[in-house]
Design an enzyme around this catalytic site. Structure first.
Site, PDB file in Angstrom:
ATOM      1  N   LYS A   1     106.125 -61.297 -40.031  1.00  8.20           N
ATOM      2  CA  LYS A   1     105.746 -62.649 -39.628  1.00  8.20           C
ATOM      3  C   LYS A   1     105.452 -63.468 -40.889  1.00  8.20           C
ATOM      4  O   LYS A   1     104.760 -63.012 -41.792  1.00  8.20           O
ATOM      5  CB  LYS A   1     104.501 -62.591 -38.734  1.00  8.20           C
ATOM      6  CG  LYS A   1     104.435 -63.667 -37.678  1.00  8.20           C
ATOM      7  CD  LYS A   1     103.334 -63.367 -36.678  1.00  8.20           C
ATOM      8  CE  LYS A   1     103.363 -64.392 -35.543  1.00  8.20           C
ATOM      9  NZ  LYS A   1     102.325 -64.137 -34.545  1.00  8.20           N
TER      10      LYS A   1
ATOM     11  N   GLU B   1      97.582 -61.049 -18.906  1.00 10.28           N
ATOM     12  CA  GLU B   1      96.517 -61.769 -18.218  1.00 10.28           C
ATOM     13  C   GLU B   1      96.140 -61.125 -16.889  1.00 10.28           C
ATOM     14  O   GLU B   1      94.957 -61.129 -16.507  1.00 10.28           O
ATOM     15  CB  GLU B   1      96.953 -63.225 -17.992  1.00 10.28           C
ATOM     16  CG  GLU B   1      97.088 -64.048 -19.257  1.00 10.28           C
ATOM     17  CD  GLU B   1      98.451 -63.910 -19.923  1.00 10.28           C
ATOM     18  OE1 GLU B   1      98.664 -64.521 -20.984  1.00 10.28           O
ATOM     19  OE2 GLU B   1      99.322 -63.177 -19.359  1.00 10.28           O
TER      20      GLU B   1
ATOM     21  N   ARG C   1      99.016 -67.070 -14.606  1.00 11.03           N
ATOM     22  CA  ARG C   1      99.798 -65.842 -14.476  1.00 11.03           C
ATOM     23  C   ARG C   1      99.004 -64.731 -13.774  1.00 11.03           C
ATOM     24  O   ARG C   1      99.571 -63.700 -13.420  1.00 11.03           O
ATOM     25  CB  ARG C   1     100.242 -65.376 -15.861  1.00 11.03           C
ATOM     26  CG  ARG C   1     100.868 -66.469 -16.705  1.00 11.03           C
ATOM     27  CD  ARG C   1     101.399 -65.948 -18.022  1.00 11.03           C
ATOM     28  NE  ARG C   1     102.738 -65.404 -17.849  1.00 11.03           N
ATOM     29  CZ  ARG C   1     103.454 -64.865 -18.833  1.00 11.03           C
ATOM     30  NH1 ARG C   1     102.941 -64.769 -20.042  1.00 11.03           N
ATOM     31  NH2 ARG C   1     104.653 -64.405 -18.606  1.00 11.03           N
TER      32      ARG C   1
END
Length: 645
Positions: free
Chosen positions: A285, A371, A399
């Site tokens: 990243k 979630e 969600r």
């Protein structure tokens, strides 16, 4: 800021077709120039930086090998797709990223044929890709479908549901696992790259198919042993046993920044006549930009920044952010009560819980992008007498709606929901706007709902939620900074279902729910120019409503406005139902609910969004004057004042 960087090779690329004419050395140069362009563009606009830098070579390789857009390429999540946008005809607009009328910060079907599926939330790519693959097959269309998914997104159950389905169907689908956190495999080198080329190539696959045919002639118990021996041998050298068990042919891991490794493997899987394939690539990243490499979390999403120093430009504020107020308040409660624990779904810094975790490392739980699991996990904690705070953005809590209903509310478990980014979020656009939490939570029995009018109120609501053990309770607060009000030393529990009057007036009453309260107060000052002095009230609670307060406002005023930063079905709708059921709309009362419009609001500044929705001071004043039937001249003066502002 520096001048625009020199990118001579990238300047010749208009579409992915142009990559087909470049050799590997040129593709490496193109990747270097593409990385520089991404850094420079995001420094001008802000946005997601680290993820895009990590997939520069992968983006080049995919578009060089596959025939996009005929071949479908799905990015999961879309925030890593900035290099992809530049390569697919959108470079001229890349410095409009996340601006009003500009490019979306995510993939978007309406924006380009090269974006076959829009994604602002994670873990959707494999499901969508499988649907595309099956849909193409049913129509007799031969195309590749490629889903690029990050290792973080692979923590969500939906990804595994899709893989299980794809494996069972033996669908022709290519999944590229972008592992940028070293969470699944160790660093790779020449040997692993060689093995990846070997097992993805036609020679190995041909031998494997021949062996399978021979194994079919064996007795069942020997056939099974032969299969397991081959899978063990390949899994021992390359990893990927889990994916093999789900029905995917595993290739990797390979260096995602090395085009000499990427290109031949992608060519092999492109040409493979087989079922689902997973290609495991290792990336870093923030690759190629030192500040982003050194602080991947800080540079995941950035404001405008100086390319040379990496310093981000952030406007100074005299008020703390709502997120930081929540975090500091929760820390204060946790110091007093060891039952207080925090749960987050891969957003410890975004929700402010990273600071909580520094002080209470054994009482914070980051469950990944999951979630649904976060909510049920919190329910389990509540069953054992803990006081869990489940801190999730409004847009992500959507969600886990079934878990909120089934696992929390029906059992009346005292889970505390801290709902960040409630309301407009500006540049992140419609996929991240917190429009709906008041409406979808308001429909659930046993749920207590609060919204903070300012940062001091948020501190009190954290204390209220801590003390409330009668069932589930939630409080919402927006993105951004508070109003700069004086902060109490300690939050105090509020009386459940009781609002407050801030200013007594006559004729007009404005009942605010949440942080539009600051603009309601500003609107009251403007109304004074028209000889009006409205009553200002802060509801604090949407569920239960302060029915006595609402009935009083309705009986004593000609006009009653509700103001909220939420969609239809929320606070104003609940107030309207109460007024109607109690005959309070039958007289002279003119009731006007102000809320977010029933549309998906495109990216812009939060201020522009408030103005367009009529939720700024001028919009509130305009609604009051219209309800009172004020003459056209007054409205003209108001609009002139608004335009001048």
């Amino acid at each position: 800021m520096t001048d625009k960087p020199s990118t001579p090779l990238l300047d010749t690329v208009s579409t992915p077709a142009d990559l087909k004419t470049l050799d590997r050395a040129q593709l490496r140069q193109l990747a270097d120039e593409l990385r520089v362009e991404v850094i420079d563009a995001v420094s001008c606009t802000g946005g997601h930086l680290g993820a895009g830098l990590g997939v520069v070579e992968l983006s080049v390789a995919i578009h060089a090998v596959f025939d996009t857009p005929r071949d479908r390429l799905i990015w999961d999540v879309g925030h890593q797709a900035y290099p992809h946008k530049i390569l697919t005809g959108r470079r001229a607009r890349i410095r409009t990223l996340r601006q009003r009328d500009g490019l979306s910060g995510f993939t978007r079907r309406a924006e380009s044929d090269y974006d076959p599926f829009g994604a602002g939330h994670s873990s959707t790519s494999i499901s969508a890709g499988l649907g595309m693959a099956v849909g193409s097959d049913l129509q007799g269309k031969r195309r590749n479908v490629v889903a690029v998914i990050g290792d973080g997104a692979m923590s969500a159950g939906m990804a595994y549901e899709a893989m299980n389905n794809a494996g069972a169907m033996n669908a022709r689908l290519i999944v590229i696992l972008n592992d940028n956190d070293m969470s699944i495999a160790p660093p790779t080198g020449a040997m692993s790259a060689y093995l990846a080329r070997l097992v993805s190539g036609p020679a190995y696959r041909g031998i494997r198919e021949t062996a399978k045919q021979l194994a079919d002639l064996l007795p069942p118990f020997l056939k099974d042993k032969a299969r397991k021996t081959e899978e063990f041998a390949r899994g021992w050298w390359t990893g990927g046993t889990l994916f093999e068990e789900l029905g995917f042919y595993y290739v990797g891991p390979i260096d995602g920044h090395n085009l000499d490794h990427l290109l031949p493997v992608l060519e092999n899987v492109r040409d493979a006549e087989t079922g689902p394939i997973l290609v495991h690539v290792i990336t870093k990243k923030g690759k190629g930009y030192a500040p982003a490499e050194d602080s991947a979390d800080k540079y995941h999403g950035v404001s405008k920044f100086n390319v040379i120093t990496g310093a981000q430009a952030k406007a100074p504020s005299n008020a703390p952010s709502y997120t930081s107020v929540f975090a500091s308040s929760l820390i204060q409660e946790a110091r007093e009560d060891e039952r207080v624990v925090a749960v987050t779904a891969a957003m410890p810094s975004g929700t402010g819980l990273d600071k909580f975790g520094e002080l209470f490392p054994n009482r914070i739980f980051d469950v990944g992008i999951a979630e649904q699991h976060a909510v049920t996990f919190a329910a389990g904690l509540a069953c054992e007498g803990m006081r869990p705070f489940c801190a999730i953005y409004s847009t992500f809590l959507q969600r886990a709606y079934d878990q909120v209903v089934h696992d929390v509310a029906i059992q009346n478990l005292p889970v505390r929901f801290a709902i960040d980014r409630a309301g407009y979020v500006g540049a992140d656009g419609p996929t991240h706007a917190g429009n709906y939490d008041a409406a979808y939570l308001g429909a659930i029995p046993n749920m207590v709902l609060m919204a903070a009018g300012d940062e001091a109120e948020l501190k009190h609501m954290v204390a209220t939620a801590t003390a409330y053990d009668e069932g589930p309770i939630a409080f919402r607060y927006p993105r951004g900074d508070g109003l700069g009000v004086e902060m109490p030393e300690r939050g105090l529990p509020l009386e459940i279902g009781r609002g407050r009057i801030l200013r007594e007036g006559s004729s007009v009453a404005i009942l605010s729910y949440g942080t539009r309260l600051g603009d309601v107060i500003a609107a009251a000052e403007k109304l004074a120019a028209f000889g009006l002095s409205p009553t200002i009230a802060d509801a604090r609670f949407m569920k239960p409503l302060d029915e006595a307060l609402i009935a009083r406002l309705a009986r004593e005023h000609e006009v009653l406005l509700t103001v909220e930063e939420g969609g239809i079905g929320g606070f104003g709708s609940h107030v309207a139902v109460f007024l109607a059921r109690n005959g309070l709309l039958d007289g002279k009362l003119r009731f006007r609910p102000l809320m977010m419009p029933d549309t998906f609001t495109e990216q812009a500044s939060q201020a522009d969004m408030y103005a367009a929705a009529g939720l700024d001071p001028a919009g509130i004043v305009s609604t009051v004057l219209s309800a009172l039937g004020t003459d056209a001249e007054a409205m003209r003066l108001l609009n002139a004042s608004r335009d001048a502002t």
